[in-house]
Design a protein around this motif. Structure first.
Motif, mmCIF file in Angstrom:
data_model
loop_
_atom_site.group_PDB
_atom_site.id
_atom_site.type_symbol
_atom_site.label_atom_id
_atom_site.label_comp_id
_atom_site.label_asym_id
_atom_site.label_seq_id
_atom_site.Cartn_x
_atom_site.Cartn_y
_atom_site.Cartn_z
ATOM 1 N N GLU A 108 3.317 0.046 -3.797
ATOM 2 C CA GLU A 108 2.040 -0.181 -3.223
ATOM 3 C C GLU A 108 1.422 1.295 -3.097
ATOM 4 O OE1 GLU A 108 1.988 -2.066 0.494
ATOM 5 O OE2 GLU A 108 0.019 -1.759 1.008
ATOM 6 N N TYR A 109 2.363 2.114 -2.448
ATOM 7 C CA TYR A 109 1.813 3.501 -2.134
ATOM 8 C C TYR A 109 2.377 4.470 -3.232
ATOM 9 C CZ TYR A 109 0.205 1.372 2.272
ATOM 10 O OH TYR A 109 -0.086 0.725 3.073
ATOM 11 N N HIS A 165 -4.931 0.815 -1.925
ATOM 12 C CA HIS A 165 -4.086 1.794 -1.750
ATOM 13 C C HIS A 165 -3.611 2.256 -3.014
ATOM 14 C CE1 HIS A 165 -2.770 -0.581 2.180
ATOM 15 N NE2 HIS A 165 -3.785 0.169 2.426
ATOM 16 N N GLU A 175 13.655 -2.248 6.025
ATOM 17 C CA GLU A 175 12.798 -2.908 5.202
ATOM 18 C C GLU A 175 12.166 -1.920 4.359
ATOM 19 O OE1 GLU A 175 9.919 -5.804 6.325
ATOM 20 O OE2 GLU A 175 8.437 -4.706 5.109
ATOM 21 N N PHE A 208 6.691 -4.650 12.483
ATOM 22 C CA PHE A 208 5.446 -3.970 11.865
ATOM 23 C C PHE A 208 4.264 -4.556 12.421
ATOM 24 C CE2 PHE A 208 1.990 -3.868 8.376
ATOM 25 C CZ PHE A 208 1.803 -2.366 8.364
ATOM 26 N N VAL A 240 4.922 -12.631 3.676
ATOM 27 C CA VAL A 240 5.001 -12.396 4.867
ATOM 28 C C VAL A 240 3.740 -12.674 5.784
ATOM 29 C CG1 VAL A 240 6.773 -10.614 5.185
ATOM 30 C CG2 VAL A 240 4.369 -10.000 4.859
ATOM 31 N N ASN A 241 2.663 -12.662 4.852
ATOM 32 C CA ASN A 241 1.318 -13.362 5.235
ATOM 33 C C ASN A 241 1.439 -14.651 4.994
ATOM 34 O OD1 ASN A 241 0.605 -10.783 6.363
ATOM 35 N ND2 ASN A 241 -0.161 -10.283 4.170
ATOM 36 N N TRP A 252 6.882 -10.997 -1.722
ATOM 37 C CA TRP A 252 5.412 -11.181 -1.065
ATOM 38 C C TRP A 252 4.447 -12.297 -1.911
ATOM 39 C CZ3 TRP A 252 3.714 -5.712 0.931
ATOM 40 C CH2 TRP A 252 4.580 -5.384 2.214
ATOM 41 N N LYS A 293 10.463 -1.504 9.073
ATOM 42 C CA LYS A 293 10.105 -0.611 7.707
ATOM 43 C C LYS A 293 10.803 0.864 8.013
ATOM 44 C CE LYS A 293 5.869 -2.771 6.685
ATOM 45 N NZ LYS A 293 4.477 -2.723 6.072
ATOM 46 N N ARG A 313 9.575 -9.130 12.494
ATOM 47 C CA ARG A 313 9.370 -7.761 11.919
ATOM 48 C C ARG A 313 8.458 -6.964 12.986
ATOM 49 N NH1 ARG A 313 5.354 -7.721 7.780
ATOM 50 N NH2 ARG A 313 6.413 -6.110 6.332
ATOM 51 N N GLU A 333 0.987 -10.439 -3.227
ATOM 52 C CA GLU A 333 0.447 -9.449 -2.630
ATOM 53 C C GLU A 333 1.099 -7.891 -2.830
ATOM 54 O OE1 GLU A 333 -0.671 -10.228 1.328
ATOM 55 O OE2 GLU A 333 -0.938 -8.466 1.774
ATOM 56 N N ARG A 334 0.407 -7.153 -3.406
ATOM 57 C CA ARG A 334 1.004 -5.955 -3.675
ATOM 58 C C ARG A 334 1.977 -5.775 -5.027
ATOM 59 N NH1 ARG A 334 -2.812 -3.604 -1.015
ATOM 60 N NH2 ARG A 334 -3.005 -4.087 1.242
ATOM 61 N N GLU A 352 -1.897 -7.413 12.040
ATOM 62 C CA GLU A 352 -3.071 -7.670 10.818
ATOM 63 C C GLU A 352 -3.554 -9.088 10.525
ATOM 64 O OE1 GLU A 352 -0.830 -5.740 7.231
ATOM 65 O OE2 GLU A 352 -1.417 -3.882 7.745
ATOM 66 N N ASP A 376 3.745 3.205 7.309
ATOM 67 C CA ASP A 376 3.740 2.066 6.179
ATOM 68 C C ASP A 376 4.141 2.376 4.807
ATOM 69 O OD1 ASP A 376 3.363 -0.355 5.124
ATOM 70 O OD2 ASP A 376 1.233 -0.605 5.225
ATOM 71 N N PHE A 377 5.385 2.646 4.528
ATOM 72 C CA PHE A 377 5.859 2.882 3.146
ATOM 73 C C PHE A 377 5.222 4.043 2.364
ATOM 74 C CE2 PHE A 377 6.593 -2.007 3.421
ATOM 75 C CZ PHE A 377 7.934 -1.925 3.599
HETATM 76 C C1 BDP Z 1 1.116 -3.062 4.291
HETATM 77 C C2 BDP Z 1 0.558 -4.057 2.831
HETATM 78 C C3 BDP Z 1 0.127 -5.516 3.534
HETATM 79 C C4 BDP Z 1 1.277 -6.220 3.876
HETATM 80 C C5 BDP Z 1 1.828 -5.550 5.268
HETATM 81 C C6 BDP Z 1 3.042 -6.023 5.777
HETATM 82 O O1 BDP Z 1 -0.633 -3.334 2.609
HETATM 83 O O2 BDP Z 1 -0.426 -5.960 2.167
HETATM 84 O O3 BDP Z 1 0.989 -7.538 4.261
HETATM 85 O O4 BDP Z 1 2.172 -4.059 4.972
HETATM 86 O O5 BDP Z 1 4.134 -5.372 5.457
HETATM 87 O O6 BDP Z 1 1.904 -2.200 3.728
HETATM 88 O O7 BDP Z 1 2.987 -7.056 6.407
#
Ligand code: BDP
Length: 707
Positions: free
Chosen positions: A401-402, A536, A395, A334, A217-218, A167, A368, A332, A175-176, A299, A373-374
């Motif tokens: 992250e968590y 998080h 995934e 998600f 992914v973003n 990421w 995922k 994805r 990211e994270r 998101e 979310d994880f």
């Molecule tokens: C969340 C994260 C975020 C990610 C998103 C993802 O907080 O930063 O962009 O998942 O997987 O867990 O797209």
């Protein structure tokens, strides 16, 4: 004169005292599990030396050259002798023979056989890459002290695409990410290749990882510009001989953002042409480019729904563009809309199930492990049992992250295994998630397992030295999901920390319990999404307001004076209805639902009696307290292994364990003080009362809310 002598003696004494106190060698974790430290067991060492006295080659190929170099480095380090490279086996002595046979039976393209033949150690594979994997297996055997006299390994990976997803952003941030900045130095590429890219490739090849998605992914559309594709090509050239393909996350709006088009509508002819041209451009530079990963309409990311099109329209358009080059699209799942009255648990299934069977054959849906979310513990995503005509990939998240970022020691293999071993019942009993994703339930050829990387520029790669084991676990399980967490931990500890049998057991034991301990002091009994908003990290169970209702904590725990938990049965959101009956029935009855999942599926009274003899309120308190206490146990156990662990790594982990305890207490106090208010109950007398008020604990998380 005497004084001078005395001075000299003092200096010498000091020097020797320092030598004794200092660790024999300082280890900063950079070498990961490829340490190749000298073997102390002299018997074993001479056995290896006799067995492995030469390397006989059969091919002149960059991957073979890497395999030889790795063997030489490894054996030199461990046996203290150099092993000669020869053209043919040396008669009268025993050595390693590479054999490539494109039509070798019993293994796949990437598989290998590692066998003892006439005293020699023969690595047979269909490809050079298979030989490289075989070399790492042989080295692993030596590293972990196994006998190599009668080898008979025949193995092929169970999952075809075994990937890391980074990421990483083009400005160097991750990211994270909790281990420094990105490994990729975009501003230096393509001219300068950081030697670390090679170390990265070695580490991945050693555990069978064969693909890397290099960007977030973003996704920034910039990665598809000519400038950036040149950089990605340079990386691909480095990774190729290690059997690693490069993939890119793409921004769905790229045709607008960098293609000068007015739209990114997947049914627009110009848009389709943009993607086809892009694919052509990429494959001209990188002929073995893996494909695209897409986070669409999630998101805030752009996607086909911006043009009233569907996931199928979007995914298939990209699939068509990469198809001529054997590329794939990882789309994805998600995706979730912010519905205050809905249940985010159900979102991915609702979005994707209706499209089952409509995706092109080079599209795989990347799911995922859990429906939210994880989280530290989640039940499986219902999509694993629902997509019967579409390949789905796993995934997992390696970056914590968590799971307490880089200050909490959490060995994730048990989390991965718990998910992989869950029965979906999709193709009848025994259709575990592992068998769905390895293609055996629905006979898919496109199979993939992904780990969201936990690597960064920190010298030890992963911030927390023990988090290296999570990267290691992903590769090992993607190769063979039947491996147990215990075996993976055993290998990793012996390769990375110590081979002393007692200390191996101690460290393994901590590892194997660490995830459950983390769950106990953060989110026991199926509680989830209690963490601080946005960042998080740390507890925020009182969170009532966020930019979206499903980013709060109360949306999930639903604690009030009557009880706690999310009713996802038929009388509630009926998320359970998304599972096959076999799985649904395991969770549906609050009296039979396994305790670790209770609040995932039920809203239960605080007074409900549990099999432990405690009621729900007492059990919650008990878990938070014992969980936090167990971090003290981790500290004590770690101390017992001190004599066998490198000083630098030992101190690093010991210090992090102190922070972990402090943060476990923060979780414990926050949760019990907050749920005490909701339940209107007292903390049972046997537990020490928190030394702070709820107002005081609430202030701690505020520090992280600097935006
Ligand atoms: C969340 C994260 C975020 C990610 C998103 C993802 O907080 O930063 O962009 O998942 O997987 O867990 O797209």
């Amino acid at each position: 004169m005497i004084l001078n002598r005395l001075k000299c003696l003092c200096i010498l004494a000091l020097f020797f005292a320092q030598m004794i106190a200092a660790p024999v060698f300082a280890d900063d974790g950079y070498k990961l599990w490829l340490k190749y430290d000298p073997i102390k067991d002299t018997k074993l060492k001479s056995e290896y030396a006799v067995q492995l006295s030469f390397i006989a080659l059969t091919a002149d190929h960059p991957t073979i050259a890497i395999a030889v170099r790795e063997l030489q480095t490894g054996l030199n380090g461990m046996l203290g002798k150099s092993v000669a490279e020869v053209k043919k086996a040396v008669s009268g002595s025993k050595g390693i023979i590479f054999r490539i046979n494109a039509s070798e039976a019993g293994i796949s393209e990437e598989g290998f056989k590692l066998q003892t033949e006439n005293g020699n150690t023969v690595i047979t594979a269909r490809t050079e890459k298979g030989v490289l994997y075989g070399v790492f297996e042989l080295l692993r055997k030596v590293q972990t002290g196994q006998s190599i006299k009668n080898l008979s390994v025949v193995t092929s990976p169970k999952i075809n695409l075994r990937l890391l997803n980074h990421w990483d952003n083009n400005n160097g941030t991750i990211e994270r990410g909790y281990a420094g900045m990105s490994l990729w130095k975009w501003y230096e590429l393509p001219e300068r290749i950081d030697p670390r890219y090679i170390e990265y490739a070695r580490a991945n090849a050693s555990i069978g990882i064969n693909g890397t998605m290099v960007n977030n992914v973003n996704a920034s559309a910039r990665f598809l510009t000519e400038e950036y594709l040149g950089k990605v090509k340079a990386m691909a050239d480095v990774f190729r001989p290690y059997g690693i393909k490069v993939y890119l996350s793409v921004n769905f709006a790229s045709p607008r953002l960098i293609g000068k088009l007015k739209t990114a509508d997947p049914l627009d002819e110009d848009v389709r042409k943009f993607w086809k041209d892009k694919a052509k451009e990429i494959y001209a530079l990188i002929p073995d480019f893996g494909g695209f990963l897409v986070k669409a309409n999630s998101e805030g990311e752009p996607g086909p729904m911006d043009y009233k099109r569907t996931h199928v329209d979007g995914a298939n358009m990209l699939a068509e563009a990469v198809k001529p080059y054997n590329g794939i699209v990882m789309w994805r799942s998600f995706v979730y809309a912010a519905d205050p009255n809905g249940d985010r648990f159900k979102a991915a299934y609702n979005e994707f199930k209706p499209f089952d069977g409509q995706f092109a054959d080079n599209v795989i849906i990347q799911v995922k492990n859990g429906p939210i979310d994880f989280m530290p513990r989640e039940p499986i995503s219902p999509l694993f049992g629902a997509m019967k005509k579409t390949p789905v990939s796993m995934e997992f998240q390696l970056t914590q992250e968590y799971l307490g970022w880089a200050t909490h020691w959490v060995f994730e293999a048990p989390l991965f295994k718990e998910c992989l071993e869950t029965d979906t019942y999709a193709g009848g009993e025994g259709s575990t998630v592992a068998k769905v994703i390895d293609g055996s339930v629905y006979k898919n050829k496109l199979t993939s397992m992904v780990g969201v990387a936990n690597t960064g520029s920190d010298r030890n790669w992963t911030g927390h030295p023990m988090a290296q084991a999570n990267w290691y676990s992903l590769g090992r399980l993607a190769w063979d999901h039947n491996l147990s967490s215990e075996q993976i931990a055993d290998e990793w500890v012996k390769m990375s920390l110590t081979r002393n049998p007692q200390s191996v057991e101690i460290v393994k034991n901590i590892m194997l319990r660490s995830r459950e301990i983390y769950v106990d002091y953060t989110s026991p009994l199926g509680l989830h999404h209690l963490m601080g908003e946005g960042h998080h990290f740390g507890p925020e169970p009182w969170l009532v307001k966020a930019p979206r209702p499903d980013w709060t904590a109360i949306y999930y725990h639903k604690a009030d004076s009557t009880g706690i938990g999310f009713n996802r049965t038929a009388t509630g959101s009926d998320a359970l209805g998304q599972y096959e009956p076999g799985l649904r029935n395991k969770y549906a009855d609050p009296d039979k639902c396994p305790m670790p999942y209770l609040m995932w599926f039920h809203h239960v009274s605080w007074d409900k009696a549990l099999p432990t003899g405690r009621n729900v309120w007492e059990e919650i308190v008990h878990k938070y307290y014992t969980g936090a206490d167990e971090v003290l146990w981790m500290q004590k156990e770690w101390k017992k292994a001190e004599k066998d662990i490198d000083g630098e790594i030992y101190d690093n982990v010991a210090a992090r364990l102190k922070t972990q305890y402090k943060e476990a207490l923060w979780w414990r106090d926050s949760a019990v003080l907050y749920f005490k208010q909701q339940s209107k109950k007292e903390i049972p007398a046997q537990y020490p009362k928190p030394q702070r008020t709820i107002e005081e604990v609430k202030k701690i998380v505020d520090v992280y809310h600097v935006r």
